[in-house]
Scaffold this motif. Structure first.
Motif, PDB file in Angstrom:
ATOM      1  N   UNK A 103       0.816  -1.212   0.000  1.00  0.00           N
ATOM      2  CA  UNK A 103       0.000   0.000   0.000  1.00  0.00           C
ATOM      3  C   UNK A 103       0.853   1.267   0.000  1.00  0.00           C
ATOM      4  N   UNK A 104       0.277   2.315  -0.538  1.00  0.00           N
ATOM      5  CA  UNK A 104       0.940   3.616  -0.569  1.00  0.00           C
ATOM      6  C   UNK A 104       1.081   4.179   0.836  1.00  0.00           C
ATOM      7  N   UNK A 105       0.086   3.930   1.664  1.00  0.00           N
ATOM      8  CA  UNK A 105       0.076   4.496   3.022  1.00  0.00           C
ATOM      9  C   UNK A 105      -0.764   3.620   3.933  1.00  0.00           C
ATOM     10  N   UNK A 106      -0.266   3.386   5.145  1.00  0.00           N
ATOM     11  CA  UNK A 106      -1.009   2.680   6.192  1.00  0.00           C
ATOM     12  C   UNK A 106      -0.901   3.513   7.461  1.00  0.00           C
ATOM     13  N   UNK A 107      -2.014   4.076   7.894  1.00  0.00           N
ATOM     14  CA  UNK A 107      -2.013   4.912   9.089  1.00  0.00           C
ATOM     15  C   UNK A 107      -2.424   4.133  10.323  1.00  0.00           C
ATOM     16  N   UNK A 108      -2.138   4.716  11.491  1.00  0.00           N
ATOM     17  CA  UNK A 108      -2.504   4.117  12.777  1.00  0.00           C
ATOM     18  C   UNK A 108      -3.365   5.123  13.536  1.00  0.00           C
ATOM     19  N   UNK A 109      -4.568   4.736  13.887  1.00  0.00           N
ATOM     20  CA  UNK A 109      -5.499   5.647  14.557  1.00  0.00           C
ATOM     21  C   UNK A 109      -4.912   6.227  15.832  1.00  0.00           C
ATOM     22  N   UNK A 110      -4.273   5.381  16.622  1.00  0.00           N
ATOM     23  CA  UNK A 110      -3.750   5.841  17.919  1.00  0.00           C
ATOM     24  C   UNK A 110      -2.572   6.802  17.753  1.00  0.00           C
TER      25      UNK A 110
ATOM     26  N   UNK B 122      -2.119   9.479  16.034  1.00  0.00           N
ATOM     27  CA  UNK B 122      -2.843  10.422  15.189  1.00  0.00           C
ATOM     28  C   UNK B 122      -1.930  11.491  14.586  1.00  0.00           C
ATOM     29  N   UNK B 123      -1.129  12.141  15.405  1.00  0.00           N
ATOM     30  CA  UNK B 123      -0.289  13.224  14.913  1.00  0.00           C
ATOM     31  C   UNK B 123       0.702  12.730  13.867  1.00  0.00           C
ATOM     32  N   UNK B 124       1.379  11.634  14.175  1.00  0.00           N
ATOM     33  CA  UNK B 124       2.363  11.091  13.229  1.00  0.00           C
ATOM     34  C   UNK B 124       1.689  10.599  11.945  1.00  0.00           C
ATOM     35  N   UNK B 125       0.488  10.006  12.088  1.00  0.00           N
ATOM     36  CA  UNK B 125      -0.215   9.474  10.923  1.00  0.00           C
ATOM     37  C   UNK B 125      -0.664  10.583   9.978  1.00  0.00           C
ATOM     38  N   UNK B 126      -1.210  11.658  10.540  1.00  0.00           N
ATOM     39  CA  UNK B 126      -1.668  12.760   9.692  1.00  0.00           C
ATOM     40  C   UNK B 126      -0.492  13.459   9.021  1.00  0.00           C
ATOM     41  N   UNK B 127       0.605  13.578   9.747  1.00  0.00           N
ATOM     42  CA  UNK B 127       1.800  14.201   9.158  1.00  0.00           C
ATOM     43  C   UNK B 127       2.314  13.363   7.997  1.00  0.00           C
ATOM     44  N   UNK B 128       2.346  12.035   8.191  1.00  0.00           N
ATOM     45  CA  UNK B 128       2.812  11.165   7.126  1.00  0.00           C
ATOM     46  C   UNK B 128       1.852  11.200   5.938  1.00  0.00           C
ATOM     47  N   UNK B 129       0.548  11.223   6.205  1.00  0.00           N
ATOM     48  CA  UNK B 129      -0.419  11.260   5.116  1.00  0.00           C
ATOM     49  C   UNK B 129      -0.220  12.519   4.273  1.00  0.00           C
ATOM     50  N   UNK B 130      -0.034  13.638   4.932  1.00  0.00           N
ATOM     51  CA  UNK B 130       0.148  14.897   4.209  1.00  0.00           C
ATOM     52  C   UNK B 130       1.416  14.881   3.381  1.00  0.00           C
ATOM     53  N   UNK B 131       2.494  14.327   3.941  1.00  0.00           N
ATOM     54  CA  UNK B 131       3.787  14.347   3.259  1.00  0.00           C
ATOM     55  C   UNK B 131       3.949  13.238   2.222  1.00  0.00           C
ATOM     56  N   UNK B 132       3.314  12.090   2.454  1.00  0.00           N
ATOM     57  CA  UNK B 132       3.461  10.966   1.526  1.00  0.00           C
ATOM     58  C   UNK B 132       2.364  10.963   0.471  1.00  0.00           C
ATOM     59  N   UNK B 133       1.104  11.065   0.925  1.00  0.00           N
ATOM     60  CA  UNK B 133      -0.021  11.022  -0.008  1.00  0.00           C
ATOM     61  C   UNK B 133      -0.349  12.423  -0.527  1.00  0.00           C
ATOM     62  N   UNK B 134      -0.549  13.365   0.411  1.00  0.00           N
ATOM     63  CA  UNK B 134      -0.930  14.715   0.024  1.00  0.00           C
ATOM     64  C   UNK B 134       0.044  15.365  -0.938  1.00  0.00           C
ATOM     65  N   UNK B 135       1.331  15.226  -0.654  1.00  0.00           N
ATOM     66  CA  UNK B 135       2.349  15.853  -1.508  1.00  0.00           C
ATOM     67  C   UNK B 135       2.294  15.297  -2.927  1.00  0.00           C
ATOM     68  N   UNK B 136       2.081  13.984  -3.061  1.00  0.00           N
ATOM     69  CA  UNK B 136       2.027  13.377  -4.395  1.00  0.00           C
ATOM     70  C   UNK B 136       0.742  13.750  -5.138  1.00  0.00           C
TER      71      UNK B 136
END
Length: 494
Positions: free
Chosen positions: A308-315, A317-331
């Motif tokens: 998968x392109x991205x796998x987040x962890x609910x617990x 939260x801060x690290x997951x949203x940051x990664x989503x923005x930088x990995x998925x959002x940026x692309x």
């Protein structure tokens, strides 16, 4: 086949499991058909009859499926493709990602029709770029796999079971304003015919869980009315059987075993009762009947997380949203901006190009995160208000973090045991997340140019100098004040 005949069929105990009449289940799921038949709810569970799933047969079937699934490799899974498929596992916080991330990036014209909680992919719009849905991984069989990137979020299995139970009660409780179930069905039909929209009752898995819980709530309310006061509810919101189905009964019910337990693993593997794989039901029931075979399903689920392109962890939260923005959002931003440039170089621009420009022209990872923070605050506030209003209808039962902590340890252990596959998958996802998070941080550090690094260092030195100067000034002031006070005290003594 007449409706009365179908009704008699589905009401015969054990008939569906024996005959495997999956087509009847599909018939009765058609909107509006149940009220016509006089049925308000039919359980999705088709539990195996005695000896229905022989171990050796199950083992061979699952191993064959797992082998073919593991061989379907996804190339360049960590690079955004043309289509982004958000595999939304229920009760993981995915709604906030959809509304506060994805909806801010993709315009409505780029969203696949009938996606996000609308159960089935409508291929009438082949050029769409975003598919967000509760459908499981088997949806990939309908998508161009070499052009599709998958993202998902996982949550601690214990917390997800609690949240699923609570949400089932919350949504079902909204119907308690009605005097009876007949009134509920009439109202639902009127609203659906007027709005033409999709309600929670048509969303998997809530289309099964909410009617089940709704009927239970009405049954308990009617029983209280018949008995009359005094009422004795106790102090445990998760074991208040006069008001709501106790948690223990909920997690041990066949519906929960089929839809909730190990739900994340089955969804990532593509074996839910909402699957596009014909043999999914049989394979899932094999695992429920013979838990040792779950290791093959877990192996497939882990492989799919890897791809998968991205796998987040609910617990996290801060690290997951940051990664989503930088990995998925940026692309996504880069991809949309490239299309804007391509469109600007052509003489004919279609409607989608102007919409893309409006969404992506000035977006950056930084502004995306700012937009997310604003959006999630508003979304959480509205969700909290609605939850509070709904749970008032089942008062004094009230589901809070404090109430969860009072649930007996044996109930927690039972949830863990019933979700052993999800526990392992969650553990694997956390390890995977930490590795990718470290890679992302390293890339962000490497992306800082020497000039930016010097500027940052200068700013740090400048800030340090200011702090140092203020500290020295305060220290001198304190010493002078102390000496002055000491002299005044000495004069008083003399």
């Amino acid at each position: 086949m007449g409706l009365s005949y179908i009704r008699r069929l589905v009401e015969l105990p054990g008939l569906l499991p024996i005959m495997g009449l999956s087509y009847i289940r599909r018939l009765v799921e058609l909107p509006g058909l149940l009220p016509i038949m006089g049925l308000s709810y039919i359980s999705p569970t088709v539990y195996p009859s005695s000896g229905a799933h022989d171990f050796e047969h199950c083992k061979n079937s699952i191993k064959q499926w797992a082998s073919s699934s593991l061989h379907s490799n996804t190339k360049d899974g960590h690079i955004l493709k043309d289509l982004l498929f958000f595999l939304h596992i229920p009760r993981t916080g995915g709604r906030t990602y959809f509304h506060c991330f994805l909806k801010k990036l993709y315009s409505g014209e780029l969203e696949c029709p009938r996606s996000y909680d609308k159960l089935r992919f409508d291929p009438r719009k082949p050029d769409c770029r975003l598919l967000a849905t509760h459908d499981d991984y088997s949806m990939m069989s309908k998508l161009p796999s070499d052009q599709t990137s998958v993202v998902t979020i996982l949550r601690d299995p214990i917390e997800r079971v609690f949240s699923t139970y609570e949400f089932s009660v919350e949504v079902a409780a909204r119907f308690l304003v009605h005097p009876n179930l007949t009134s509920v069905m009439k109202m639902s039909n009127r609203v659906r015919s007027k709005s033409g929209g999709v309600s929670t009752l048509e969303i998997w898995p809530w289309k099964y869980l909410v009617p089940w819980m709704r009927e239970d709530l009405f049954s308990r309310r009617d029983a209280r009315k018949r008995r009359g006061p005094p009422y004795s509810y106790g102090n445990d919101s998760y074991d208040m059987e006069e008001v709501v189905m106790p948690l223990h009964d909920y997690i041990n019910h066949p519906v929960a075993r089929d839809l909730i337990h190990n739900g994340a693993t089955f969804q990532v593997a593509g074996l839910t009762n909402n699957s596009n794989i014909p043999e999914a039901h049989e394979l899932r029931q094999c695992v429920i009947t013979h838990p040792i075979l779950g290791k093959y399903v877990l192996q497939v689920a882990k492989k799919r997380l890897d791809d998968m392109l991205y796998v987040g962890i609910t617990e996290d939260h801060r690290e997951s949203t940051t990664m989503f923005a930088n990995v998925v959002g940026a692309q996504v931003i880069s991809q949309l901006m490239a299309q804007i440039v391509n469109n600007s170089n052509t003489t004919e621009q279609d409607n989608s190009s102007s919409t893309i420009e409006a969404k992506g022209e000035n977006m950056t990872v930084g502004t995306l995160m700012e937009t997310y923070e604003t959006c999630i605050t508003s979304l959480r506030s509205s969700q909290s208000q609605r939850r509070t209003a709904s749970l008032k209808k089942v008062s004094p039962a009230n589901f809070t973090k404090g109430a969860r902590k009072r649930v007996p340890d044996n109930a927690i252990q039972e949830i863990i045991s019933l979700n052993s596959l999800d526990v392992e998958l969650y553990k694997y996802a956390k390890e995977l997340f930490q590795k990718k998070h470290q890679v992302m941080e390293q890339k962000l550090q490497d992306s800082v140019t020497p000039e930016k690094r010097r500027t940052m260092l200068t700013n740090i030195i400048s800030d340090t100098t200011i702090v140092y100067f203020l500290g020295i000034t305060f220290l001198v002031f304190f010493i002078c004040f102390f000496k002055s006070a000491k002299r005044r005290i000495s004069k008083i003594k003399i």
